[in-house]
Motif scaffolding. Structure first.
Motif, mmCIF file in Angstrom:
data_model
loop_
_atom_site.group_PDB
_atom_site.id
_atom_site.type_symbol
_atom_site.label_atom_id
_atom_site.label_comp_id
_atom_site.label_asym_id
_atom_site.label_seq_id
_atom_site.Cartn_x
_atom_site.Cartn_y
_atom_site.Cartn_z
ATOM 1 N N UNK A 143 -52.956 8.590 -21.551
ATOM 2 C CA UNK A 143 -53.601 8.549 -20.233
ATOM 3 C C UNK A 143 -52.668 8.863 -19.081
ATOM 4 N N UNK A 144 -51.392 9.089 -19.310
ATOM 5 C CA UNK A 144 -50.422 9.394 -18.262
ATOM 6 C C UNK A 144 -50.390 10.913 -18.050
ATOM 7 N N UNK A 145 -50.448 11.328 -16.797
ATOM 8 C CA UNK A 145 -50.387 12.765 -16.480
ATOM 9 C C UNK A 145 -49.767 12.926 -15.095
ATOM 10 N N UNK A 146 -49.375 14.153 -14.788
ATOM 11 C CA UNK A 146 -48.722 14.483 -13.515
ATOM 12 C C UNK A 146 -49.458 15.644 -12.858
ATOM 13 N N UNK A 147 -49.668 15.528 -11.572
ATOM 14 C CA UNK A 147 -50.320 16.588 -10.783
ATOM 15 C C UNK A 147 -49.251 17.291 -9.953
ATOM 16 N N UNK A 148 -49.197 18.633 -10.014
ATOM 17 C CA UNK A 148 -48.207 19.401 -9.261
ATOM 18 C C UNK A 148 -48.520 19.395 -7.766
ATOM 19 N N UNK A 149 -47.514 19.860 -7.004
ATOM 20 C CA UNK A 149 -47.678 19.907 -5.551
ATOM 21 C C UNK A 149 -48.779 20.880 -5.115
ATOM 22 N N UNK A 150 -49.023 21.906 -5.889
ATOM 23 C CA UNK A 150 -50.029 22.909 -5.538
ATOM 24 C C UNK A 150 -51.411 22.576 -6.088
ATOM 25 N N UNK A 151 -51.578 21.389 -6.673
ATOM 26 C CA UNK A 151 -52.834 21.066 -7.348
ATOM 27 C C UNK A 151 -53.430 19.772 -6.799
ATOM 28 N N UNK A 152 -54.696 19.609 -7.110
ATOM 29 C CA UNK A 152 -55.405 18.341 -6.954
ATOM 30 C C UNK A 152 -56.213 18.117 -8.229
ATOM 31 N N UNK A 153 -56.392 16.849 -8.607
ATOM 32 C CA UNK A 153 -57.062 16.513 -9.860
ATOM 33 C C UNK A 153 -58.365 15.789 -9.566
#
Length: 398
Positions: A81-91
């Motif tokens: 369940x752990x994830x990372x969102x980049x600076x250019x993205x939204x989740x």
């Protein structure tokens, strides 16, 4: 009798265990019993999870194994369940298929198998291009090439509102383009109307996307090319060149007009100024002459004889200064005369050269001999005497 038949004697034993299940291994020991090894392993697991090491409780050993498996499964589920969102993205997070939240850049955790995470790049500039042939307002056919740059402004609307947002954008672009081209003339589209066309398409397409709710935002709309159909392109090129030549000629004429008109206006102003100056000078001279005549009349009324004599002398002075004649007064009987003949000859020469009526050869006169000079002097004296006598008679008559 077989070793494993009932009622066998004690000397007979299992060939694998070497003298009984629970006993020690004899001289001919075999491999250990599989059930015994399994029990020992279960006892050890039970000891790890709080069970007694001896006695071999199979039930407690089974619970411990299940607990380990559940712990491993839970750990794997938590890590997944752990994830990372980049600076250019939204989740965009969906919980059981329903929208839950939108998260920004950085590390996040959501329960796996419960939430689904969809990342959307919101900074990348995307583009779509179209080239279409359509009918204008004046019933002419033109080809228009257009490109649109856009980006995702609302990730939730981009993922959930429309099944295929980019396809919807292409359809909306085609509709806006045909509407604007159909409302314009061919001449404006092919020449100076491109920027206006791009502005109108941007406004109309932005309204379409807002009504559709696709979550896309326009960045730029560029009308790359507008031209007539290929079959008549040469004729349209000739028309455009003729129109450009017309504009060039008009601009040249305007440039000549802007050059000539100021010059003519300046010349006219100069002439007016000269006329005004001449007018002022003539008026001033006339006023001066009138004032002089008025003053002279006043003096004449005071002393007429003196005034007439002074006027006569002034007139003779002005006349004789431009003449080569010599005035001689012989009232006192002075026979000694001085005649400046060289000056008279010089005055004659200068007068003839100034008037321009004689040639250069006639200007250079020969010198007079003594007899001619005597004759000339006698003639001058006679004429002066006659003029003096006439003047005396005129004065006596007055």
């Amino acid at each position: 009798m077989a070793w494993n038949e009932p009622g066998g004697n004690g000397n007979q034993h299992d060939p694998w265990s070497g003298g009984g299940r629970g006993g020690g291994r004899g001289p001919d020991k075999g491999p250990p019993d599989l059930d015994e090894a399994l029990k020992k392993f279960q006892d050890k697991l039970g000891g790890l999870f709080g069970g007694s090491g001896g006695g071999g409780s199979s039930q407690r050993g089974g619970y411990g194994l299940v607990g380990i498996i559940l712990a491993l499964v839970f750990a794997l589920w938590f890590v997944s369940g752990i994830y990372t969102v980049d600076q250019s993205e939204q989740a965009v997070v969906l919980r059981f298929g329903k929208y839950h939240e939108t998260v920004g850049p950085g590390p996040h955790w959501n329960p796996a198998l419960i939430d689904s995470v969809h990342k959307v790049n919101t900074t990348r500039i995307r583009s779509v291009s179209q080239k279409a042939t359509m009918l204008t307002e004046d019933e002419n056919i033109v080809q228009v090439s257009i490109s649109v740059q856009y980006a995702v402004d609302d990730p939730k609307a981009f993922l959930l509102n429309v099944r295929n947002p980019e396809s919807s954008l292409e359809n909306a672009l085609d509709s806006a383009l045909r509407h604007e081209v159909g409302s314009s003339t061919m001449n404006s589209i092919l020449t100076e109307g491109r920027e206006v066309l791009a502005t109108h398409i941007t406004s109309r397409l932005g309204g379409y996307l807002k009504n559709y709710g696709v979550g896309l935002g326009l960045r730029a709309v560029n009308v790359e090319n507008t031209q007539a159909p290929d079959q008549v392109q040469d004729a349209f090129d000739d028309v455009i060149r003729a129109r450009e030549d017309r504009e060039k000629t008009i601009n040249q004429a305007r440039g000549y007009e802007n050059q000539v008109i100021p010059q003519a206006q300046g010349e006219a102003q100069r002439i007016r100024e000269q006329a005004q100056g001449y007018k002022q000078s003539v008026i001033a001279a006339a006023n001066g002459e009138a004032q002089r005549f008025t003053d002279l009349l006043a003096e004449y009324q005071k002393a007429p004889a003196v005034t007439r004599e002074r006027l006569y002398i002034q007139s003779m002075q002005s006349v004789m200064t431009r003449s080569s004649k010599v005035m001689v007064n012989q009232d006192k009987g002075n026979n000694m005369l001085y005649l400046p003949l060289d000056r008279l000859q010089g005055g004659t020469r200068s007068g003839s050269s100034t008037s321009g009526s004689h040639s250069a050869s006639s200007a250079q006169q020969t010198s007079l001999n003594p007899s001619q000079m005597d004759e000339l002097a006698n003639e001058v004296v006679q004429r002066l005497n006659r003029r003096q006598n006439n003047n005396g008679i005129r004065r006596e008559g007055r």
